[in-house]
Design an enzyme around this catalytic site. Structure first.
Site, PDB file in Angstrom:
ATOM      1  N   THR A  47       0.816  -1.247   0.651  1.00  9.13           N
ATOM      2  CA  THR A  47      -0.202  -0.098   0.042  1.00  9.13           C
ATOM      3  C   THR A  47       1.341   1.160   0.116  1.00  9.13           C
ATOM      4  OG1 THR A  47      -1.884  -1.165   1.493  1.00  9.13           O
ATOM      5  CG2 THR A  47      -2.180   0.833   1.219  1.00  9.13           C
ATOM      6  N   TYR A 110     -12.832  -4.006  -2.030  1.00 13.35           N
ATOM      7  CA  TYR A 110     -14.304  -3.053  -3.168  1.00 13.35           C
ATOM      8  C   TYR A 110     -15.164  -4.589  -2.514  1.00 13.35           C
ATOM      9  CZ  TYR A 110     -17.317  -0.735  -5.648  1.00 13.35           C
ATOM     10  OH  TYR A 110     -18.101  -0.460  -6.567  1.00 13.35           O
ATOM     11  N   TYR A 136      -2.403 -10.452   4.405  1.00 10.64           N
ATOM     12  CA  TYR A 136      -2.588  -8.684   4.632  1.00 10.64           C
ATOM     13  C   TYR A 136      -4.072  -8.781   4.917  1.00 10.64           C
ATOM     14  CZ  TYR A 136      -1.184  -4.195   4.699  1.00 10.64           C
ATOM     15  OH  TYR A 136      -2.105  -2.289   4.732  1.00 10.64           O
ATOM     16  N   ARG A 141      -8.958  -0.618   5.069  1.00  8.16           N
ATOM     17  CA  ARG A 141      -8.829   0.014   3.178  1.00  8.16           C
ATOM     18  C   ARG A 141      -9.440  -0.368   2.535  1.00  8.16           C
ATOM     19  NH1 ARG A 141      -4.764   3.649   1.671  1.00  8.16           N
ATOM     20  NH2 ARG A 141      -3.093   4.193   3.041  1.00  8.16           N
ATOM     21  N   LYS A 164       0.707 -10.286   8.537  1.00 11.01           N
ATOM     22  CA  LYS A 164       0.755  -8.856   8.546  1.00 11.01           C
ATOM     23  C   LYS A 164      -1.337  -8.465   9.348  1.00 11.01           C
ATOM     24  CE  LYS A 164       1.462  -4.106   6.783  1.00 11.01           C
ATOM     25  NZ  LYS A 164       1.555  -3.097   5.692  1.00 11.01           N
ATOM     26  N   ILE A 206       5.602  -5.290   9.397  1.00 14.66           N
ATOM     27  CA  ILE A 206       6.044  -4.100   8.439  1.00 14.66           C
ATOM     28  C   ILE A 206       5.607  -2.846   8.215  1.00 14.66           C
ATOM     29  CG2 ILE A 206       5.247  -4.342   6.107  1.00 14.66           C
ATOM     30  CD1 ILE A 206       4.418  -7.594   6.208  1.00 14.66           C
TER      31      ILE A 206
END
Length: 294
Positions: A47, A110, A136, A141, A164, A206
């Site tokens: 990202t 999405y 992840y 997000r 993560k 991370i």
């Protein structure tokens, strides 16, 4: 005792841009700085690397360049997420082809699949390409949360080697330690709460902050690993303002502002991102000073 494949301070690298293009020279300099500071790995095209707005050929070139510059000195975990499973497989396959050590695969964004869909997505990737995969989870997000139970089911896949966790929920790590086989990497994706995550048994972070202050982040990690929580807290106190300031505007704009102040790259980001707001810049300047970054 089974040690996790990935651990330590792993920098979520920015992608420097100049005049609309990837600045490969600046990228190489930034990566060399990370290696010199002692980080344990990097994530190109996550990202923070603006993967959402780079073209496929740019994405692939950045991953290839990271592997070439790192030259085996640190781990390279390629960002390889997509909302379409077949596209994610293609990105993971490319990462393997150029010699990346692993792939960081975000939950599909999405389209918001069910837990069954998420499990099938990651299993399809793990079965298609023989490359270590870090899950992840960043629901803020993507709009979807990878449930603890789904993570445990996926941990049974040999190619899925860790997660993560960017939820900031420190209660999750205790559940995962109790329910997932030892050796599964538990990596924080939230700089501000990382010390707590690490103290609870995490294996690393991370990090966005380590783009700017890699030495400080490595020092914090080393202190925790040595059982010296007093020193770790001192580093956390020193870095906490920077952790927060780097997210006062849309990331990675603040990180690029800070790195530009250090003379390491241009501030340029790609639309719809824009450079850091004027009112945030003095707060970043103060956070840099407090962190001792020069």
């Amino acid at each position: 005792m089974n040690a996790p494949l990935f651990k330590g301070v792993i920098t979520a690298l920015i992608t420097p841009l100049r005049d609309g293009n990837v600045d490969e020279d600046a990228f190489a300099r930034l990566l060399e700085r990370q290696i010199a500071a002692g980080v344990h790995g990097v994530v190109p095209m996550g990202t923070t690397g603006e993967s959402a707005t780079l073209h496929l050929d740019e994405h692939q070139r950045v991953v290839e360049l990271a592997v070439k510059v790192a030259a085996g000195r640190i781990r390279v975990i390629a960002g390889a997420g997509s909302s379409a499973t077949d596209k994610a497989i293609d990105l993971v396959r490319y990462a393997k082809t150029v010699g990346a050590d692993g792939a960081l695969v975000v939950t599909p964004y999405y389209n918001r699949p069910s837990q069954a869909g998420l499990q099938a997505h990651f299993e399809a990737i793990a079965e298609a390409v023989q490359l270590p995969v870090l899950l992840y989870n960043v629901p803020g997000r993507t709009g979807v949360d990878l449930a603890n139970e789904t993570v445990a089911a996926l941990a049974a896949q040999p190619n899925i080697v860790g997660i993560k966790d960017a939820t900031g929920d420190l209660g999750r790590i205790g559940w995962m330690r109790a329910n997932i086989t030892e050796g599964f990497a538990l990596i924080s994706g939230d700089d501000a709460s990382w010390l707590g995550y690490q103290a609870a048994g995490g294996h690393g972070v991370i990090s966005v902050t380590s783009n700017v202050a890699p030495e400080g982040m490595v020092a914090l990690y080393d202190a925790v690993e040595a059982g010296d929580l007093e020193t770790a807290r001192l580093w956390q106190d020193r870095l906490i303002g920077l952790h927060r300031a780097l997210f006062l505007d849309s990331s990675p704009s603040p990180a690029k502002y800070a790195l530009a102040k250090l003379g390491l790259c241009a501030e340029e980001v790609r639309l719809p991102l824009v450079p850091t707001r004027a009112d945030v810049r003095p707060l970043l300047d103060r956070a840099l000073a407090e962190a001792g970054v020069a």
